[in-house]
Scaffold this active site. Structure first.
Site, PDB file in Angstrom:
ATOM      1  N   LYS A 164       0.849  -1.196   0.000  1.00 12.74           N
ATOM      2  CA  LYS A 164       0.000   0.000   0.000  1.00 12.74           C
ATOM      3  C   LYS A 164       0.881   1.242   0.000  1.00 12.74           C
ATOM      4  O   LYS A 164       1.509   1.591   1.004  1.00 12.74           O
ATOM      5  CB  LYS A 164      -0.911   0.050   1.233  1.00 12.74           C
ATOM      6  CG  LYS A 164      -1.902   1.204   1.115  1.00 12.74           C
ATOM      7  CD  LYS A 164      -2.331   1.751   2.448  1.00 12.74           C
ATOM      8  CE  LYS A 164      -1.791   3.091   2.798  1.00 12.74           C
ATOM      9  NZ  LYS A 164      -1.944   4.189   1.876  1.00 12.74           N
ATOM     10  N   GLU A 210       9.683   0.886  10.545  1.00 12.64           N
ATOM     11  CA  GLU A 210      10.701   1.919  10.289  1.00 12.64           C
ATOM     12  C   GLU A 210       9.991   3.250  10.463  1.00 12.64           C
ATOM     13  O   GLU A 210       9.216   3.661   9.598  1.00 12.64           O
ATOM     14  CB  GLU A 210      11.238   1.796   8.858  1.00 12.64           C
ATOM     15  CG  GLU A 210      12.010   0.530   8.583  1.00 12.64           C
ATOM     16  CD  GLU A 210      13.413   0.556   9.173  1.00 12.64           C
ATOM     17  OE1 GLU A 210      13.966   1.649   9.370  1.00 12.64           O
ATOM     18  OE2 GLU A 210      13.943  -0.534   9.443  1.00 12.64           O
ATOM     19  N   CYS A 260      13.724  10.773   6.848  1.00 12.11           N
ATOM     20  CA  CYS A 260      13.649  10.256   8.220  1.00 12.11           C
ATOM     21  C   CYS A 260      14.969  10.427   8.959  1.00 12.11           C
ATOM     22  O   CYS A 260      15.001  10.656  10.152  1.00 12.11           O
ATOM     23  CB  CYS A 260      13.242   8.786   8.195  1.00 12.11           C
ATOM     24  SG  CYS A 260      14.345   7.770   7.208  1.00 12.11           S
ATOM     25  N   GLU A 283       9.607  15.350  15.480  1.00 11.06           N
ATOM     26  CA  GLU A 283      10.027  15.313  14.078  1.00 11.06           C
ATOM     27  C   GLU A 283       9.217  16.347  13.293  1.00 11.06           C
ATOM     28  O   GLU A 283       7.993  16.278  13.263  1.00 11.06           O
ATOM     29  CB  GLU A 283       9.774  13.915  13.512  1.00 11.06           C
ATOM     30  CG  GLU A 283      10.288  13.759  12.106  1.00 11.06           C
ATOM     31  CD  GLU A 283       9.999  12.373  11.548  1.00 11.06           C
ATOM     32  OE1 GLU A 283       8.874  11.881  11.725  1.00 11.06           O
ATOM     33  OE2 GLU A 283      10.900  11.811  10.902  1.00 11.06           O
TER      34      GLU A 283
HETATM   35  P1  NAD Z   1       2.293   8.339   7.911  1.00 15.30           P
HETATM   36  O1  NAD Z   1       2.550   7.574   9.141  1.00 15.30           O
HETATM   37  O2  NAD Z   1       1.273   9.402   7.945  1.00 15.30           O
HETATM   38  O3  NAD Z   1       1.844   7.350   6.730  1.00 15.30           O
HETATM   39  C1  NAD Z   1       2.622   6.263   6.319  1.00 15.30           C
HETATM   40  C2  NAD Z   1       1.736   5.246   5.628  1.00 15.30           C
HETATM   41  O4  NAD Z   1       0.823   4.738   6.603  1.00 15.30           O
HETATM   42  C3  NAD Z   1       0.885   5.806   4.503  1.00 15.30           C
HETATM   43  O5  NAD Z   1       0.789   4.863   3.471  1.00 15.30           O
HETATM   44  C4  NAD Z   1      -0.463   6.001   5.164  1.00 15.30           C
HETATM   45  O6  NAD Z   1      -1.551   5.940   4.269  1.00 15.30           O
HETATM   46  C5  NAD Z   1      -0.500   4.806   6.103  1.00 15.30           C
HETATM   47  N1  NAD Z   1      -1.419   4.960   7.223  1.00 15.30           N
HETATM   48  C6  NAD Z   1      -1.845   6.102   7.807  1.00 15.30           C
HETATM   49  N2  NAD Z   1      -2.723   5.825   8.801  1.00 15.30           N
HETATM   50  C7  NAD Z   1      -2.831   4.473   8.848  1.00 15.30           C
HETATM   51  C8  NAD Z   1      -3.586   3.574   9.665  1.00 15.30           C
HETATM   52  N3  NAD Z   1      -4.394   4.003  10.633  1.00 15.30           N
HETATM   53  N4  NAD Z   1      -3.449   2.253   9.450  1.00 15.30           N
HETATM   54  C9  NAD Z   1      -2.624   1.799   8.492  1.00 15.30           C
HETATM   55  N5  NAD Z   1      -1.909   2.599   7.668  1.00 15.30           N
HETATM   56  C10 NAD Z   1      -2.010   3.924   7.853  1.00 15.30           C
HETATM   57  O7  NAD Z   1       3.695   8.905   7.436  1.00 15.30           O
HETATM   58  P2  NAD Z   1       3.982   9.854   6.189  1.00 15.30           P
HETATM   59  O8  NAD Z   1       3.550  11.231   6.514  1.00 15.30           O
HETATM   60  O9  NAD Z   1       3.461   9.195   4.953  1.00 15.30           O
HETATM   61  O10 NAD Z   1       5.582   9.777   6.103  1.00 15.30           O
HETATM   62  C11 NAD Z   1       6.431  10.521   6.915  1.00 15.30           C
HETATM   63  C12 NAD Z   1       6.971   9.675   8.041  1.00 15.30           C
HETATM   64  O11 NAD Z   1       7.645   8.534   7.535  1.00 15.30           O
HETATM   65  C13 NAD Z   1       8.005  10.401   8.887  1.00 15.30           C
HETATM   66  O12 NAD Z   1       7.729  10.185  10.240  1.00 15.30           O
HETATM   67  C14 NAD Z   1       9.320   9.741   8.505  1.00 15.30           C
HETATM   68  O13 NAD Z   1      10.329   9.795   9.486  1.00 15.30           O
HETATM   69  C15 NAD Z   1       8.869   8.354   8.244  1.00 15.30           C
HETATM   70  N6  NAD Z   1       9.854   7.628   7.434  1.00 15.30           N
HETATM   71  C16 NAD Z   1      10.673   6.727   8.070  1.00 15.30           C
HETATM   72  C17 NAD Z   1      11.656   6.052   7.350  1.00 15.30           C
HETATM   73  C18 NAD Z   1      12.585   5.073   8.023  1.00 15.30           C
HETATM   74  O14 NAD Z   1      13.276   4.339   7.326  1.00 15.30           O
HETATM   75  N7  NAD Z   1      12.636   5.030   9.338  1.00 15.30           N
HETATM   76  C19 NAD Z   1      11.782   6.280   5.984  1.00 15.30           C
HETATM   77  C20 NAD Z   1      10.937   7.192   5.369  1.00 15.30           C
HETATM   78  C21 NAD Z   1       9.971   7.863   6.110  1.00 15.30           C
END
Ligand code: NAD
Length: 494
Positions: free
Chosen positions: A185, A261, A296, A393
């Protein structure tokens, strides 16, 4: 290449890709796919549904049980994934353009991401496919005991938008190399490149139904995937807040194992013994402003020894000031818009909060309110550890500067957030380098003396995030281990 012409010719097609072909979603409600560079709509697509997820999981389960992928010799899987990497490079303009349009990634950076980041890493995981070997226990009488790796089965993968193509490859690379089938997804902000990857996977020879992509919202598709009883393993990349929801969803359903992650607030600790502050300033600014700060592992906290703080800060600000946001489709652009209006508003909120809390903005970037999600760099000095800008963050082009006098103060500041993803330490003192590498609670630590960083070979090595940054490893052969299960087999008989 005329990217604007190419952009006009994109035929948007955002719907589930299941069993090797596109199928309309069962959902009626639509979501907007927005171009953050102009805040205009690219297309609309169905928000996705639990039924879409059911269908994708059913197909993935069937393909797994048939063994059309898991049953192949690992070398054959490797060759197929190598072909996929080649196809990604052949289609790099298309993949990069989709990412540039959907999240505002500068096109030159998006091309780099596809070729040097995503395709290269996919080759690296493919290369590990036939190197995941188990173990055997010392022979005792007539019993032979073996440890064998098995793929986990159906892997659910949920990814964010900050590196759309790369994030997708970080999941499908190790998961497929280890022999699993996948339901992926992508983020609702950037579904298109993941769908294109699924098409390319079929062209490369990955059997239909082994890699399925279900676009949609987190609350519909993401939650359905995280709580699906027939998903054997759920791999998530995204914010810590969502990661915790995923843990709850998993616990309340089948209790499936997870790889998370999550977010970061990485420190860059600089000691006064470094001999080249220009190198430090270059690296600091590059780390914080790359991808508009939406990384991240961005080193967003500059923790610097008091004696050199003013000199370093002056160099950092001078460099950061030069970053002017530009059109993502201009190949000269290195700094684009943020990925969405929500992201722009989030970053703006943090800048306002930092000022309210008493941090000093030595550089305060303009925030464009309409017609494009552009936010210029901001550098805060005199940031207190209690402030939200120091602890949370921000995920935007904002640097927080803190100073220290002693090594133990530096360590306390570096460890002073709930996150533990990555860290950089600048020093020429190797004893101190070793002590900090041990003391800082992070999954990955770079020790630097001066000069530019060499090309990364780190992707061959595995690491696990610490604290609220998640758990489980993705890179290197550890990534394949994460997507595999160990089984002990005891053979006895005359
Ligand atoms: P997010 O948590 O809002 O969303 C991530 C994914 O989760 C999306 O596909 C979203 O649709 C899905 N999602 C949202 N709510 C959900 C739920 N209730 N149940 C299941 N899935 C759900 O994050 P974002 O804004 O898309 O991305 C930014 C974040 O990602 C930052 O915190 C960043 O640090 C993190 N990130 C971490 C890494 C790593 O390797 N540690 C890499 C890239 C990004």
């Amino acid at each position: 290449m005329n990217w604007n012409d190419a952009a006009r010719q994109v035929r948007w097609n955002i719907q589930p890709f299941i069993d090797g072909r596109y199928k309309p979603s069962s959902a009626q409600e639509l979501a907007d796919d927005l171009n953050p560079a102009s805040e205009t709509m690219l297309c609309r697509f169905a928000v996705g549904s639990a039924l879409d997820v059911d269908e994708a999981v059913r197909v993935a389960r069937q393909r797994f049980d048939e063994g059309c992928w898991s049953g192949l010799p690992p070398g054959r899987r490797a060759a197929t994934l190598m072909r996929l990497a080649d196809l990604m490079v052949e289609h790099k303009e298309e993949l990069a353009l989709l990412d540039a349009l959907e999240v505002g990634k500068p096109i030159s950076a998006a091309l780099f991401d596809v070729e040097r980041f995503a395709a290269d890493r996919l080759r690296s995981w493919a290369g590990f496919a036939d190197k995941l070997v188990g173990a055997s226990a010392p022979m005792v009488s007539a019993t032979m005991s073996l440890n064998v790796y098995e793929p986990r089965g159906v892997v659910g993968a949920i990814i964010p938008w900050n590196f759309p193509t790369v994030n997708a490859v970080y999941k499908l690379g190790p998961a497929l190399a280890a022999g699993n089938t996948v339901v992926l997804k992508p983020s609702e902000l950037s579904p298109s490149s993941a769908l294109k990857l699924a098409e390319l996977a079929v062209e490369a020879g990955v059997p239909a139904g082994v890699l399925n992509v279900v676009p949609g919202l987190g609350a519909t598709v993401g939650a359905a995937l995280a709580s699906h009883p027939d998903v054997d393993f759920l791999s998530f990349t995204g914010s810590t807040v969502t990661g915790r929801k995923i843990m709850e969803l998993s616990a309340r359903s089948s209790g499936k194992p997870l790889l998370l992650e999550c977010g970061g607030k990485s420190p860059q600790v600089v000691f006064g013994d470094v001999d080249n502050l220009d190198s430090v300033a270059d690296a600091t600014v590059q780390s914080v402003l790359y991808n508009q700060g939406q990384v991240c592992s961005a080193r967003t906290r500059l923790i610097v020894e008091q004696a050199i703080k003013e000199a370093l800060l002056e160099k950092v600000v001078r460099r950061a000031r030069e970053y002017k946001p530009g059109d993502p489709l201009d190949e000269a652009t290195t700094f684009g818009p943020l990925a969405s209006p929500a992201q722009r508003n989030r970053v703006k909120g943090y800048i306002e909060q930092g000022l309210k809390d008493g941090a000093r903005a030595v550089l305060q970037g303009k925030v464009q309110e309409t017609g494009g999600c552009y936010v210029e760099p901001t550098v805060f000095d005199r940031v207190g550890s209690h402030m939200s800008i120091a602890r949370e963050e921000i995920f935007g082009p904002v640097l927080c500067v803190q100073q220290f006098k002693t090594e133990s103060e530096a360590i306390a500041l570096a460890n002073g957030t709930e996150y533990g993803l990555e860290a950089t330490v600048w020093t020429r003192d190797m004893g101190r380098a070793r002590r900090l590498a041990h003391a800082i609670r992070a999954g990955e630590i770079a020790i630097r003396t001066s000069g530019a960083e060499g090309p990364a070979s780190g992707c061959l090595l595995s690491y696990e995030p610490r604290k609220a940054s998640g758990f489980g490893s993705e890179l290197g052969i550890g990534g394949l281990e994460s997507y595999s299960c160990l089984k002990a087999v005891h053979l006895s008989g005359a």
